[in-house]
Design a protein around this motif. Sequence first.
Motif, PDB file in Angstrom:
ATOM      1  N   SER A  24     -26.806   2.702 -24.145  1.00  0.00           N
ATOM      2  CA  SER A  24     -26.196   3.672 -23.894  1.00  0.00           C
ATOM      3  C   SER A  24     -26.914   4.752 -22.732  1.00  0.00           C
TER       4      SER A  24
ATOM      5  N   VAL B  97     -24.675  10.331 -29.555  1.00  0.00           N
ATOM      6  CA  VAL B  97     -24.919   9.079 -29.451  1.00  0.00           C
ATOM      7  C   VAL B  97     -25.955   8.742 -30.282  1.00  0.00           C
TER       8      VAL B  97
ATOM      9  N   THR C 123     -21.506   4.506 -28.992  1.00  0.00           N
ATOM     10  CA  THR C 123     -20.974   5.466 -27.948  1.00  0.00           C
ATOM     11  C   THR C 123     -19.604   6.167 -28.226  1.00  0.00           C
TER      12      THR C 123
END
Length: 535
Positions: A454, A466, A315
Motif C-alpha cells: 500500500s 487503508v 486498498t
Amino acid sequence: MKLRICSKSSNGTIIVSIFIFSFISLRILGIDIFIKTFAFLSHKSAQIGSSNEQPKRQITQPLCSGFNSNSEKCQNVKFYESLTVLLVSEQPIFTGCVNKNDPEMQKIRSTIVLKFDPIDCALFCVGRNFPRMNIGSGGKHSTCFCSDDLPSSKSKCGKESVSKNKFKSYKLSPLTIPSLKNDSFLGCLPSKNQLKFDDGTSIKALKGLKKLDYETCLEVCDSLKHSIAVLSKKKEKQTSDCECMSSLRKSITKIKESDNPKECKHRAYVTPWALSKCSHAGFLDPGQTLVPQVGLITVPGAGNTWTRSAVQSATGILSGSVYKARVAFGRNLYGELESWKSNRTTLIKNHDTGARSSAFTDKMDKIVLVIRSPLKSAIAEFNRRSKSKEDSFSSVESFKRRASKHHFFAKLFRNLLRHFFRLATRYNKIKKPVLFISYEDMTDNLLPNLLRISKFLNLGSENEEVLERSVCTILSDSRIKQSTKRTYKVDLTKAARSLIDKKQAIGLTRRIGRIFQKYRRHEMRTEEYLSMIEG
C-alpha cells in the motif's frame, strides 16, 4: 454544434451517427430515458476509443515516500507516529547502536537489506518476525538491518554514533490481530477502560439489561455502523451492558485473543458492517496522478491471484491483468477484463513472458515482484494445468503418474526456475522502483506486507482508510483464500522432489540467491528454498 467522440474505426463512426439521429428523434418525442442511455454510451465510447493511447502520467510522489526518503529529514518525519499508527502497539524504543561486525552479531538470527526508509524497514522486519530493526548509512540509501534481541551491553552508544558499520537500534512491539472465531467472536478486553477513546469513537448502546445476548448487542452496533460490539456481564446484578466501538484498527489493538467467550468479562465481537469495509473495490479515475501504474510480476504458480485479491481488499482499488481471464473475473477481480493500458487499474498481473514484456514494463511506473519457493510454484502451476482451479490430486500416486508422463513436471519445474532466474536478474538491475515481496512472508504475516505494498502504491503510511481495510482484510483472509487459493488434499512436496534434477536445481537456486545478495534489494529465503529441493 459538433459532437466529437474519439473513435478509430468507421464502424464506430456509423454507430455514433445512428445514436445522434435517434437522440434527435426521441428528444422530440420527449423520451428522456434514451437521453440518459445515449450519454452513458457516448462516455463509454470516448473512454474505449482513447484507452489505447493514454498519455504518460506524471505521478505525484508523496513527501518522504519509498526511494525519495533518503534524507535525514525524511527519516525522522512522522517516524514514531507512523509506526505507532501502522502496526506496533507502542512507540519503537531506541536502545542505542549496534555494530554489525561485532562477534556477538554472528551468533544471532539477522538479515540486512539496502534501499529502505525507516517505515519500510519496520514493516520488513516485523514481516519477517524480527523483534528489532536497526537503521544505518548505506551510501545513497539507508540500510535496513533486522535482528533478534542483543545483550543490552552490546547496544549502548550515542544517538549520533552512526557510521558504515553502526546502526541505530529500535525495539519493535508488533501488533497481533486476533483470529476470528465463530464468524464474529474476537476475544476479551482486559478492562472496561480499554473502551475509552479520545476521539469519541466509543458509545454506550445498551445498559443494565437482563438476558442481553451477544446477538442483540452485535445487531445494535451493526445498525449504528460501528465495528466492534462489546458485551459486558455484571454477575452481581445479573445484567449486561452493550458498548460499540467505531474504529476497527484502534479497537483491535486492545483485544486479547481467546477461544472461549465465557472466559471474558468484556467480550468483543466484530460486526458484519466492519467486515464489509473491505468487500468492495472500484476503478481509478484515469486522470488521477497519485496512485501509479504498478505491474505485478511473478512466475506462474507464485501466488499472483491471491496477492491481487488481498491488496485489492486492503486498498479498495481494482487490480488489473494483461490476460483477461474470465475465471479471475468470476472471483471478484473485476479489473481483469479492463484494458491494462486504461489507467483505471493498478497492480496489473503479468508473468513477463513473450515479446511484449518490455512494452508492459515501459508502461508501468513501478513493479512489484512476488517471490515464492520454485518447487512450490511448480507444484501449484502443475495442479492448475492438470486440474480445475478448485480441484487437486487425491493421492500422491495419481500425481506421480501424471507428473512423470513425458517428464511433464520435471520440464515445468526447470522452465519455471529458469524464468525465475531471468526475472531476478532483470528486476534487480532495472532503474524503476521495484518492491520485492516473498509469498512466504505474506502467508506468515500478511498485515505488514499489505502495508508495504500500500505504501509502495503511494497510499500513505498513515492512511486511515487503508489501515481499516487492511485489518478487515486480515480478519477476512479465510474468505479471500477460499475464493483464490487451491486446497490440497495431500502433500506433494516429497513426490515432486523425486522427479526433478536436484543438482541442477540447487545450483540455479544458489545463483538466484547470489543475485539478491549482490544488489541487496531483498533478502531471498535461499536456504529455505534449497531445503525444499534437497529434502
